[in-house]
Design a protein around this motif. Structure first.
Motif, short mmCIF file in Angstrom:
data_model
loop_
_atom_site.label_atom_id
_atom_site.label_comp_id
_atom_site.label_asym_id
_atom_site.label_seq_id
_atom_site.Cartn_x
_atom_site.Cartn_y
_atom_site.Cartn_z
N GLY A 46 0.81 -1.22 0.00
CA GLY A 46 0.00 0.00 0.00
C GLY A 46 0.83 1.26 0.00
O GLY A 46 0.37 2.32 -0.46
N GLU A 47 2.07 1.20 0.50
CA GLU A 47 2.95 2.36 0.48
C GLU A 47 3.58 2.59 -0.89
O GLU A 47 3.83 3.72 -1.29
CB GLU A 47 4.06 2.19 1.52
CG GLU A 47 3.57 2.20 2.96
CD GLU A 47 4.70 1.94 3.94
OE1 GLU A 47 5.79 1.53 3.48
OE2 GLU A 47 4.50 2.16 5.14
N ILE A 48 3.84 1.50 -1.61
CA ILE A 48 4.54 1.60 -2.89
C ILE A 48 3.56 1.71 -4.05
O ILE A 48 3.74 2.54 -4.95
CB ILE A 48 5.47 0.39 -3.07
CG1 ILE A 48 6.54 0.41 -1.99
CG2 ILE A 48 6.10 0.37 -4.45
CD1 ILE A 48 7.37 -0.84 -1.93
N ILE A 49 2.51 0.92 -4.07
CA ILE A 49 1.52 0.93 -5.15
C ILE A 49 0.28 1.62 -4.62
O ILE A 49 -0.61 0.99 -4.05
CB ILE A 49 1.20 -0.50 -5.64
CG1 ILE A 49 2.50 -1.26 -5.92
CG2 ILE A 49 0.31 -0.45 -6.86
CD1 ILE A 49 3.37 -0.62 -6.98
N VAL A 50 0.21 2.91 -4.79
CA VAL A 50 -0.92 3.69 -4.30
C VAL A 50 -2.06 3.70 -5.32
O VAL A 50 -3.23 3.75 -4.96
CB VAL A 50 -0.48 5.14 -3.99
CG1 VAL A 50 -1.64 5.96 -3.44
CG2 VAL A 50 0.67 5.14 -2.99
N ALA A 51 -1.71 3.64 -6.59
CA ALA A 51 -2.70 3.68 -7.67
C ALA A 51 -2.12 2.92 -8.86
O ALA A 51 -0.93 2.59 -8.89
CB ALA A 51 -3.01 5.13 -8.05
N PRO A 52 -2.94 2.60 -9.87
CA PRO A 52 -2.42 1.88 -11.04
C PRO A 52 -1.22 2.57 -11.69
O PRO A 52 -0.31 1.91 -12.18
CB PRO A 52 -3.62 1.84 -11.99
CG PRO A 52 -4.81 1.90 -11.09
CD PRO A 52 -4.41 2.76 -9.94
N VAL A 53 -1.21 3.89 -11.67
CA VAL A 53 -0.12 4.62 -12.31
C VAL A 53 1.21 4.33 -11.63
O VAL A 53 2.26 4.30 -12.28
CB VAL A 53 -0.43 6.14 -12.33
CG1 VAL A 53 -0.46 6.71 -10.91
CG2 VAL A 53 0.59 6.89 -13.16
N HIS A 54 1.20 4.09 -10.31
CA HIS A 54 2.44 3.78 -9.62
C HIS A 54 2.96 2.39 -10.00
O HIS A 54 4.18 2.18 -10.11
CB HIS A 54 2.24 3.88 -8.11
CG HIS A 54 1.90 5.25 -7.63
ND1 HIS A 54 0.61 5.64 -7.36
CD2 HIS A 54 2.69 6.34 -7.41
CE1 HIS A 54 0.62 6.90 -6.97
NE2 HIS A 54 1.85 7.35 -7.00
N ALA A 55 2.05 1.45 -10.17
CA ALA A 55 2.46 0.13 -10.62
C ALA A 55 3.09 0.22 -12.01
O ALA A 55 4.13 -0.39 -12.30
CB ALA A 55 1.26 -0.82 -10.64
N LEU A 56 2.47 1.01 -12.89
CA LEU A 56 2.99 1.15 -14.25
C LEU A 56 4.37 1.82 -14.24
O LEU A 56 5.26 1.42 -15.00
CB LEU A 56 2.01 1.97 -15.10
CG LEU A 56 2.48 2.22 -16.54
CD1 LEU A 56 2.55 0.90 -17.30
CD2 LEU A 56 1.55 3.19 -17.25
N LYS A 57 4.54 2.82 -13.41
CA LYS A 57 5.84 3.51 -13.33
C LYS A 57 6.94 2.51 -12.97
O LYS A 57 8.02 2.51 -13.58
CB LYS A 57 5.78 4.63 -12.31
CG LYS A 57 7.09 5.39 -12.10
CD LYS A 57 6.90 6.52 -11.11
CE LYS A 57 8.20 7.28 -10.89
NZ LYS A 57 9.21 6.47 -10.19
#
Length: 719
Positions: A46-57
């Motif tokens: 939850g700290e690293i992947i806050v939203a889909p855009v963070h996963a994509l980054k």
């Protein structure tokens, strides 16, 4: 006496109590217990992947680290349902797949000291692990030496079988070299987080923003991004595209046309910076900053504020720039491990480095402002132009004060068709040559036989708020689509000189353009952009203003007899009135418009708006006459606007009578027709392509779509 109430200490955990109740019933300190590993991993995710855009980054950075030259992104429902990235990188060895999604498994670090020299995007090995705890993760990969691709499914950091009862080991499959990572049902086991997303389109826009940033920054890497089920891509860049071309594709022509490149470096502080930023002709309501520090996309409020402060002296109030900045700092001076998503970094001598970068940008902006080519400088993009106060060219003829103005025909009346009418060239000796001087600039197409001189006059920075307001009005009324069409159009040909129509091609569409209206708008924008720095057309010997005004007044009176005594006017009275107005304001006309008039009433020069193009001298008397009643001399802003409108109208190519055939044209009219056709194709439309800001009025009345290739295909399909 009642027995005291028994208190279950366990039931008080997580219950909000008043301050006085905190010690009630607590007789011993609570025991500290280790959290369940699954809870730990979900918290970390939850700290690293806050939203889909963070996963994509994270996935994009892994792909670039793997040496990929092609990245394809597929998105469904804003990335919550499906987020897939495919690359052609080195791939992952089959032996590494079992621990691929375990936390802190990485190929980029061995000990903590390696953080001081880290040069890759990722390094902690948390991205895939975090994703696997909150989504269904599938990895298909193939290395160069592998005979086949391997497909593996992950759940909570570990391999899982495709179906119950099957082995969890990676399965061989067909595939090309590289890696494809598929993330499905993101946050399926964190319903609270999933419900927090408002709309899929909003998340998709965030994904496009991140893909666009890396597409601009990563040279030699082709990016594409599209929605699931759609054939066309939203973003598509080629691997061999230049940085400016990438910016043009993603952020538009209005930004790309105004870019200047800058560099900055210092051995003392151990940094190198390069980038592109917009010049003083472009501004928007909010700063756009694409910032990369050691190739990581990060945010920095200090850098953003520094750049905004730098532009505050170049842009109007409320205006902000567009900037792409790539900053490379010695790794031992940077701490990249200060934010879970690596969104922020800390580095030594931050204030000094920011100040040096901003100083170099400021110097570059100042150089552009002082050495720009005034004949080709683009008007502030986005500009809004007010509705013409005098129309295009069918505005009313000047009449003396108090008289009722009447509608006048187009400029074709000014083309000499009667040998008895006096010509302006009769005032010039046959051997006289016109000399034209201008501010420094590159040569342009179209030369005629005019002589050009270079002026040593220093360019003037316009600080008049009235002129800035007029530029803002142009900027606010820009029609984006039409501006793009003119910026990339292909000239087809002049269709009708009498109606001033030309054909251009934009993409797969064919347009009919009223180049009279477009010229009127273009020359008005040139006058605003080069205000106070216009070129000069000199007359040698000078022309007598009163004679010119008398010619125009005589023509007006003879061609349109007054309908009543109130409409009648005395030629001498009009000549004296208008000439007195121009002579009294000669200093202002010279300073702002390069319009030089002597105290004796001799016209020494008029403004030059476009090198290689000379307006019709037959229209000069009427232009001077209109400066009397049609310019508001009492208000500064209205004075500048109406005078520039009249000047633009004068520069518009005149309408020519219908061609009666080769035998029916006199030599002078035939030569003028050829001159206009040549000027329209080789001078005016190339100038439109370079600096025209098409406005909404032009979209409504000056450009008509007459053919569309897609529509023609449909017609032929039915045949």
């Amino acid at each position: 006496m009642a027995e005291p109430m028994e208190i279950d200490a366990e039931s008080l955990r997580g219950t909000k109590r008043k301050a006085g109740e905190l010690s009630a019933g607590v007789t011993a300190p609570r025991r500290i217990k280790a959290l369940d590993p699954d809870v730990v991993n979900k918290i970390a995710a939850g700290e690293i992947i806050v939203a889909p855009v963070h996963a994509l980054k994270e996935l994009i950075e892994n792909s670039v680290d793997a040496g990929s030259t092609i990245l394809e992104v597929l998105v469904k429902e804003g990335g919550l349902k499906l987020l897939q990235i495919t690359d052609n990188g080195h791939g992952i060895n089959k032996e590494d797949l079992p621990i691929l999604c375990e936390r802190f498994t990485t190929s980029k670090l061995k000990d903590f000291k390696d953080l001081e020299s880290i040069g890759t995007y990722g390094f902690r090995g948390e991205a895939l692990a975090s994703i696997s705890h909150i989504a269904h993760l599938t990895v298909t990969t193939k290395t160069k030496n592998s005979t086949c691709a391997w497909k593996a499914l992950y759940d909570s950091g570990r391999l899982k079988p495709a179906k119950p009862g099957q082995s969890a080991d990676p399965k061989p499959t067909a595939g090309r070299q590289g890696t494809q990572i598929t993330v499905e049902d993101l946050f399926y086991n964190v319903p609270t987080r999933r419900r927090a997303f408002r709309s899929a389109s909003e998340e998709y826009n965030k994904i496009l923003e991140v893909v666009g940033k890396y597409a601009v920054h990563c040279d030699g890497v082709a990016f594409s991004c599209k929605k699931y089920g759609e054939a066309s891509t939203t973003i598509s860049t080629q691997s061999n595209s230049s940085t400016v071309d990438r910016i043009r594709q993603i952020h538009g022509t209005s930004v790309a046309n105004e870019l200047i490149e800058f560099t900055s470096s210092s051995e003392k502080y151990g940094y190198r910076a390069r980038g592109w930023t917009t010049n003083a002709n472009y501004h928007v309501k909010r700063t756009t900053l694409l910032l990369f520090i050691n190739n990581r996309s990060v945010d920095s409020n200090n850098i953003r504020k520094g750049i905004e402060q730098t532009y505050s002296t170049f842009l109007p109030k409320g205006g902000h720039p567009w900037t792409y900045l790539s900053l490379e700092i010695d790794p031992h001076r940077v701490d990249v491990n200060v934010h879970p998503t690596k969104r922020e970094v800390n580095f030594l001598n931050e204030d000094e480095i920011i100040e040096m970068i901003c100083t170099d940008i400021r110097t570059k902006l100042a150089d552009v402002d002082t050495s720009r080519t005034f004949m080709t400088q683009t008007l502030l993009p986005g500009a809004r132009v007010p509705q013409p106060t005098t129309g295009n060219d069918d505005s009313r003829a000047p009449t003396p004060t108090g008289a009722t103005p009447k509608s006048r025909p187009y400029e074709n009346n000014l083309v000499r068709t009667d040998a008895k009418l006096r010509k302006i060239t009769s005032m010039l000796p046959p051997s006289t040559a016109r000399t034209i001087s201008e501010t420094p600039g590159p040569p342009e197409a179209g030369t005629n036989d005019m002589e050009y001189e270079q002026s040593d006059r220093e360019p003037v920075t316009c600080r008049l708020m009235t002129v800035k307001d007029l530029r803002t009005e142009v900027r606010d009324d820009m029609h984006n689509e039409l501006t793009e069409i003119f910026a990339g159009h292909t000239f087809v040909g002049v269709v009708d000189e009498r109606r001033r129509l030309a054909a251009i091609q934009g993409g797969v569409k064919l347009f009919l353009v009223d180049y009279g209206m477009v010229c009127n708008e273009y020359f008005y924008q040139v006058g605003l952009t080069d205000f106070g720095n216009l070129g000069v057309i000199r007359f040698n010997p000078p022309l007598d203003i009163k004679e010119l005004l008398a010619m125009a007044a005589e023509y007006e009176k003879e061609s349109s007899p007054p309908a009543s005594e109130e409409d009648d006017f005395e030629i001498e009275e009009v000549v004296e009135l208008v000439s007195a107005q121009l002579i009294d304001r000669r200093e202002m006309l010279l300073e702002y418009f390069s319009f030089e008039i002597s105290e004796e009433g001799q016209l020494i020069s008029i403004p030059l708006l476009l090198k290689g193009y000379l307006p019709s001298l037959a229209k000069l008397p009427r232009f001077l006459l209109r400066l009397g009643p049609h310019v508001n001399w009492t208000s500064e802003k209205e004075c500048f606007e109406t005078l520039l409108r009249e000047l633009a109208s004068y520069y518009v190519p005149e309408q020519l009578p219908p061609s009666p055939g080769p035998e029916g044209l006199d030599d002078e009219l035939k030569a003028r027709r050829e001159e206009i056709v040549k000027a329209v194709e080789h001078i005016l439309f190339p100038a439109f392509r370079a600096r025209l800001i098409a406005t909404r009025p032009l979209a409504k009345g000056a450009v008509v779509e007459i053919a569309n290739l897609k529509g023609l295909y449909r017609v032929f399909e039915r045949c």
